[in-house]
Design an enzyme around this catalytic site. Structure first.
Site, mmCIF file in Angstrom:
data_model
loop_
_atom_site.group_PDB
_atom_site.id
_atom_site.type_symbol
_atom_site.label_atom_id
_atom_site.label_comp_id
_atom_site.label_asym_id
_atom_site.label_seq_id
_atom_site.Cartn_x
_atom_site.Cartn_y
_atom_site.Cartn_z
ATOM 1 N N TYR A 65 -1.116 7.968 -3.400
ATOM 2 C CA TYR A 65 -1.255 7.341 -4.726
ATOM 3 C C TYR A 65 -2.455 7.922 -5.483
ATOM 4 O O TYR A 65 -2.461 7.968 -6.692
ATOM 5 C CB TYR A 65 -1.473 5.831 -4.574
ATOM 6 C CG TYR A 65 -0.239 4.998 -4.313
ATOM 7 C CD1 TYR A 65 1.019 5.558 -4.201
ATOM 8 C CD2 TYR A 65 -0.363 3.606 -4.184
ATOM 9 C CE1 TYR A 65 2.140 4.757 -3.959
ATOM 10 C CE2 TYR A 65 0.750 2.806 -3.950
ATOM 11 C CZ TYR A 65 1.997 3.383 -3.839
ATOM 12 O OH TYR A 65 3.091 2.588 -3.604
ATOM 13 N N CYS A 91 -4.539 -2.040 -1.594
ATOM 14 C CA CYS A 91 -4.619 -0.666 -2.069
ATOM 15 C C CYS A 91 -5.590 -0.634 -3.255
ATOM 16 O O CYS A 91 -5.355 -1.288 -4.274
ATOM 17 C CB CYS A 91 -3.221 -0.234 -2.506
ATOM 18 S SG CYS A 91 -3.213 1.313 -3.396
ATOM 19 N N ASN A 92 -6.666 0.104 -3.062
ATOM 20 C CA ASN A 92 -7.673 0.185 -4.130
ATOM 21 C C ASN A 92 -7.123 0.916 -5.351
ATOM 22 O O ASN A 92 -7.403 0.547 -6.486
ATOM 23 C CB ASN A 92 -8.902 0.948 -3.621
ATOM 24 C CG ASN A 92 -9.657 0.168 -2.570
ATOM 25 O OD1 ASN A 92 -10.646 -0.486 -2.864
ATOM 26 N ND2 ASN A 92 -9.200 0.203 -1.330
ATOM 27 N N THR A 93 -6.335 1.971 -5.102
ATOM 28 C CA THR A 93 -5.868 2.826 -6.196
ATOM 29 C C THR A 93 -5.030 2.030 -7.208
ATOM 30 O O THR A 93 -5.232 2.147 -8.416
ATOM 31 C CB THR A 93 -5.062 4.013 -5.626
ATOM 32 O OG1 THR A 93 -5.869 4.637 -4.623
ATOM 33 C CG2 THR A 93 -4.723 5.014 -6.702
ATOM 34 N N CYS A 105 -11.017 2.783 -0.073
ATOM 35 C CA CYS A 105 -9.596 3.126 0.098
ATOM 36 C C CYS A 105 -9.230 2.531 1.441
ATOM 37 O O CYS A 105 -9.967 2.724 2.430
ATOM 38 C CB CYS A 105 -9.396 4.642 0.112
ATOM 39 S SG CYS A 105 -7.743 5.114 0.678
ATOM 40 N N THR A 106 -8.113 1.798 1.486
ATOM 41 C CA THR A 106 -7.815 1.050 2.716
ATOM 42 C C THR A 106 -7.457 1.963 3.892
ATOM 43 O O THR A 106 -7.376 1.501 5.032
ATOM 44 C CB THR A 106 -6.704 0.016 2.471
ATOM 45 O OG1 THR A 106 -5.607 0.667 1.827
ATOM 46 C CG2 THR A 106 -7.206 -1.130 1.620
ATOM 47 N N ASP A 114 0.869 -1.183 0.000
ATOM 48 C CA ASP A 114 0.000 0.000 0.000
ATOM 49 C C ASP A 114 0.908 1.237 0.000
ATOM 50 O O ASP A 114 2.127 1.125 0.160
ATOM 51 C CB ASP A 114 -0.918 0.014 1.243
ATOM 52 C CG ASP A 114 -1.874 1.211 1.225
ATOM 53 O OD1 ASP A 114 -2.459 1.478 0.162
ATOM 54 O OD2 ASP A 114 -1.998 1.902 2.247
ATOM 55 N N SER A 115 0.286 2.394 -0.138
ATOM 56 C CA SER A 115 1.061 3.638 -0.131
ATOM 57 C C SER A 115 1.499 4.034 1.280
ATOM 58 O O SER A 115 2.350 4.901 1.437
ATOM 59 C CB SER A 115 0.213 4.766 -0.718
ATOM 60 O OG SER A 115 -0.931 4.962 0.090
HETATM 61 N N1 DGL Z 1 -4.810 3.138 0.591
HETATM 62 C C1 DGL Z 1 -4.780 3.274 -0.811
HETATM 63 C C2 DGL Z 1 -6.103 2.905 -1.451
HETATM 64 O O1 DGL Z 1 -6.690 1.965 -0.981
HETATM 65 C C3 DGL Z 1 -4.047 4.455 -1.395
HETATM 66 C C4 DGL Z 1 -4.375 5.803 -0.873
HETATM 67 C C5 DGL Z 1 -3.468 6.883 -1.402
HETATM 68 O O2 DGL Z 1 -2.240 6.803 -1.243
HETATM 69 O O3 DGL Z 1 -3.997 7.843 -2.014
HETATM 70 O O4 DGL Z 1 -6.554 3.473 -2.399
#
Ligand code: DGL
Length: 266
Positions: free
Chosen positions: A47, A78-80, A188-189, A15-16
């Site tokens: 991200y 990470c969804n992104t 988003c996690t 993840d980010s």
């Molecule tokens: N936690 C990530 C997600 O699920 C990334 C969030 C980010 O860095 O913008 O999308």
């Protein structure tokens, strides 16, 4: 020989930042014998504000890193990146890759009573419309409303305090509630960290933290492919691409990590 012992290899989780810990926590509970390598790419955070090309180049470095670590699977917590880069990499490595959006949307679409669902996610995820596409693969009639919430990751990662809570939440949640969804996916996690605040403005059971569905799927899939480690002494190695101290501090929001993360500059 190699195949026989594949199940004892580690699982990479990416993840980010600390967001993916919401998934790791569930994985550790469900698959306690696994060895996990958690990569929190805080150098490149958020991200959600990156372009697809930037995310491809970042994700390649993380996947290459996991390849060197000889992992049996990588969990995209990470969804992104699941939205934007999974398709580019899904067949490029010899380990399994689990993308959160695709798995969660498929599983939720099995519920035929679900007709109206909202997704709250990063800008990049919402712009990709991946949740909508994935739901429509399995159920053309489901209405999906996607709302970007770009302030929420900085609130979690930078522990912002001097913001107007109601404004920061209702700026996004207001639109979502107008849509009158049966469920709201925290897409988003990082967002489950905000659940305590969100439930002041909407009933808690409206929100879905997808990490449980995701982790359950991963466990079953590992089992099916004889990749589940049922005998190992589970542990987790944490890696971050900037400021290990801050990562350790932020992680406390969700998971007590036992040793300081290692700094690896990808
Ligand atoms: N936690 C990530 C997600 O699920 C990334 C969030 C980010 O860095 O913008 O999308």
């Amino acid at each position: 020989m190699e195949e026989e012992h594949k199940n004892i290899k580690p699982i990479g989780v990416m993840d980010s930042g600390v967001g993916g810990l919401t998934v790791l926590k569930q994985l550790i509970e469900l698959c306690p014998n696994e060895k996990y390598i958690y990569f929190g790419d805080t150098k490149n955070l958020p991200y959600g504000e990156k372009t697809k090309d930037e995310l491809i180049s970042i994700a390649k470095k993380i996947f290459d890193f996991f390849q060197e670590k000889r992992v049996k699977a990588v969990v995209m917590a990470c969804n992104t990146t699941s939205a934007t880069v999974y398709d580019t990499f899904k067949d490029k490595y010899d380990f399994k890759i689990y993308p959160i959006i695709q798995i969660v949307a498929k599983s939720l679409s099995l519920d035929k009573n679900l007709e109206k669902v909202a997704v709250m996610a990063t800008n990049a995820t919402v712009n990709s419309q991946k949740y909508t596409q994935e739901f429509h693969k399995y159920n053309k009639n489901i209405q999906v409303f996607e709302q970007a919430c770009p302030l929420w990751v900085p609130i979690v990662e930078h522990k912002l305090r001097d913001y107007d809570e109601k404004e920061a939440i209702m700026a996004y949640l207001g639109n979502v509630l107008d849509f009158n969804p049966q469920k709201i996916i925290l897409g988003c996690t990082h967002y489950p960290y905000l659940l305590d605040k969100l439930q002041k403005y909407a009933p808690k059971d409206l929100f879905i933290n997808p990490s449980t569905i995701f982790a359950n799927y991963i466990k079953e899939d590992l089992k099916q492919h004889n990749l589940l480690n049922i005998k190992g002494k589970g542990n987790t190695e944490y890696i971050t691409s900037s400021n290990p101290q801050k990562f350790e501090e932020n992680s406390k929001l969700f998971l007590q990590i036992k040793k300081q993360p290692e700094l690896i500059n990808i």
